[in-house]
Design a protein around this motif. Structure first.
Motif, mmCIF file in Angstrom:
data_model
loop_
_atom_site.group_PDB
_atom_site.id
_atom_site.type_symbol
_atom_site.label_atom_id
_atom_site.label_comp_id
_atom_site.label_asym_id
_atom_site.label_seq_id
_atom_site.Cartn_x
_atom_site.Cartn_y
_atom_site.Cartn_z
ATOM 1 N N THR A 57 -4.066 -2.863 0.907
ATOM 2 C CA THR A 57 -2.892 -2.140 0.414
ATOM 3 C C THR A 57 -2.443 -2.701 -0.929
ATOM 4 O O THR A 57 -2.150 -1.958 -1.879
ATOM 5 C CB THR A 57 -1.737 -2.227 1.421
ATOM 6 O OG1 THR A 57 -2.130 -1.615 2.647
ATOM 7 C CG2 THR A 57 -0.490 -1.526 0.884
ATOM 8 N N HIS A 58 -2.404 -4.021 -1.000
ATOM 9 C CA HIS A 58 -2.009 -4.679 -2.251
ATOM 10 C C HIS A 58 -3.008 -4.341 -3.362
ATOM 11 O O HIS A 58 -2.626 -4.096 -4.509
ATOM 12 C CB HIS A 58 -1.943 -6.191 -2.051
ATOM 13 C CG HIS A 58 -1.617 -6.952 -3.301
ATOM 14 N ND1 HIS A 58 -0.369 -6.925 -3.896
ATOM 15 C CD2 HIS A 58 -2.390 -7.748 -4.095
ATOM 16 C CE1 HIS A 58 -0.379 -7.659 -4.981
ATOM 17 N NE2 HIS A 58 -1.595 -8.173 -5.128
ATOM 18 N N ASP A 84 -2.401 -0.828 -4.605
ATOM 19 C CA ASP A 84 -1.171 -0.790 -5.401
ATOM 20 C C ASP A 84 -1.401 -1.396 -6.785
ATOM 21 O O ASP A 84 -0.874 -0.899 -7.792
ATOM 22 C CB ASP A 84 -0.051 -1.559 -4.687
ATOM 23 C CG ASP A 84 0.445 -0.834 -3.444
ATOM 24 O OD1 ASP A 84 0.157 0.374 -3.303
ATOM 25 O OD2 ASP A 84 1.104 -1.487 -2.612
ATOM 26 N N THR A 85 -2.180 -2.469 -6.824
ATOM 27 C CA THR A 85 -2.413 -3.179 -8.080
ATOM 28 C C THR A 85 -3.191 -2.336 -9.079
ATOM 29 O O THR A 85 -2.859 -2.279 -10.270
ATOM 30 C CB THR A 85 -3.167 -4.497 -7.827
ATOM 31 O OG1 THR A 85 -2.388 -5.326 -6.963
ATOM 32 C CG2 THR A 85 -3.436 -5.229 -9.133
ATOM 33 N N GLY A 105 -3.607 0.935 -8.879
ATOM 34 C CA GLY A 105 -3.127 2.310 -8.944
ATOM 35 C C GLY A 105 -4.180 3.297 -8.518
ATOM 36 O O GLY A 105 -4.323 4.378 -9.099
#
Length: 275
Positions: A210-211, A214-215, A217
């Protein structure tokens, strides 16, 4: 406002050794955050005076690795005059090795970084790790010292890079859902190239993925980080490891260094050592 402590690292080489010792020494003091002043390649009297100027401006503990006896004496005398504590972390070990080997150490800076055959072995191993990331150049897997495999985000790449620093040619082959590894991977297993599986808890993998999304995009489907999807991947990976009798390391609570140490232990058991 509490006074901030200063820690000075003074080295006649890259300072990597002092950095490693400092990190390990500060680990038990998680609530402390001293300011670390670094002076590297201190090999002349002028270099040392520049480093000592920082100590005078912000007195604090001095850790040093200096091979030149004159520079060491100057450092010790000046720090004593300032009332500053100095520590040479390597001295007790070097002295013990000197007694063991029956000869004195060479007074040359940066000896641990000298260019030897081991150095070139490590560079070759690093090149191998990078060129074989995520199963690239699969036809050359037979040249690997070890192959790491596992589902996405189980620290395969950084572990391979760390192993390369130890002179181990490590390749990594990802286990992708609904996709079989290349035939080169199975050829390597058939030829007895060591293969080690890396796994982690689904919840941890979900957090990491997930991270990651998010990082960067990413517009990837959410299934990549969906917990049930990951549970299935991990379960299938376990079955794969069992089928091919691949030893498994759970990296959930392990640092890269700890994972690499476990890999090295497996390799030593098979008579494979690095640089």
């Amino acid at each position: 406002m509490a006074e901030r402590h200063h820690l000075h690292l003074i080295s006649d080489s890259t300072g990597e050794t002092l950095h490693a010792i400092t990190r390990a020494s500060l680990a038990p003091f998680s609530q402390s955050n001293p300011h670390i002043n670094v002076s590297i390649f201190v090999r002349t009297a002028s270099d040392l005076q520049t480093a000592l100027r920082q100590v005078r401006e912000n007195p604090g503990l001095v850790l040093y690795t200096l091979a030149d006896p004159l520079l060491r004496q100057t450092l010790l005398q000046d720090c004593e005059d300032m009332g500053v504590i100095t520590v040479a972390p390597l001295d007790p070990v070097v002295e013990a090795v000197s007694v063991f080997l029956g000869k004195p150490p060479e007074d040359k800076p940066g000896m641990q970084h000298r260019i030897t055959s081991d150095y070139f072995d490590r560079i070759a191993a690093l090149d191998y790790a990078v060129s074989h990331d995520d199963g690239a150049l699969g036809d050359r897997l037979l040249n690997a010292d070890v192959i790491l495999t596992g589902v996405s985000r189980t620290s395969k790449t950084p572990t391979c890079i760390y192993l390369a620093y130890r002179g181990i040619k490590a390749a990594n082959v990802p286990l992708v859902p609904k996709t079989d590894p290349s035939t080169a991977f199975f050829d390597a297993i058939e030829r007895s190239v060591p293969v080690i599986g890396l796994t982690a808890s689904p919840s941890r993998l979900s957090q990491v993925r997930t991270h990651r999304l998010d990082t960067i995009g990413s517009t990837k489907t959410a299934e990549y980080a969906e917990l049930d999807q990951i549970r299935g991947e991990v379960a299938n990976a376990r079955l794969f490891f069992d089928r091919y009798e691949i030893p498994v390391i759970d990296v959930t609570r392990r640092s890269i260094e700890e994972t690499a140490a476990e890999v090295l232990a497996h390799l030593r058991a098979r008579g494979i050592t690095g640089a």
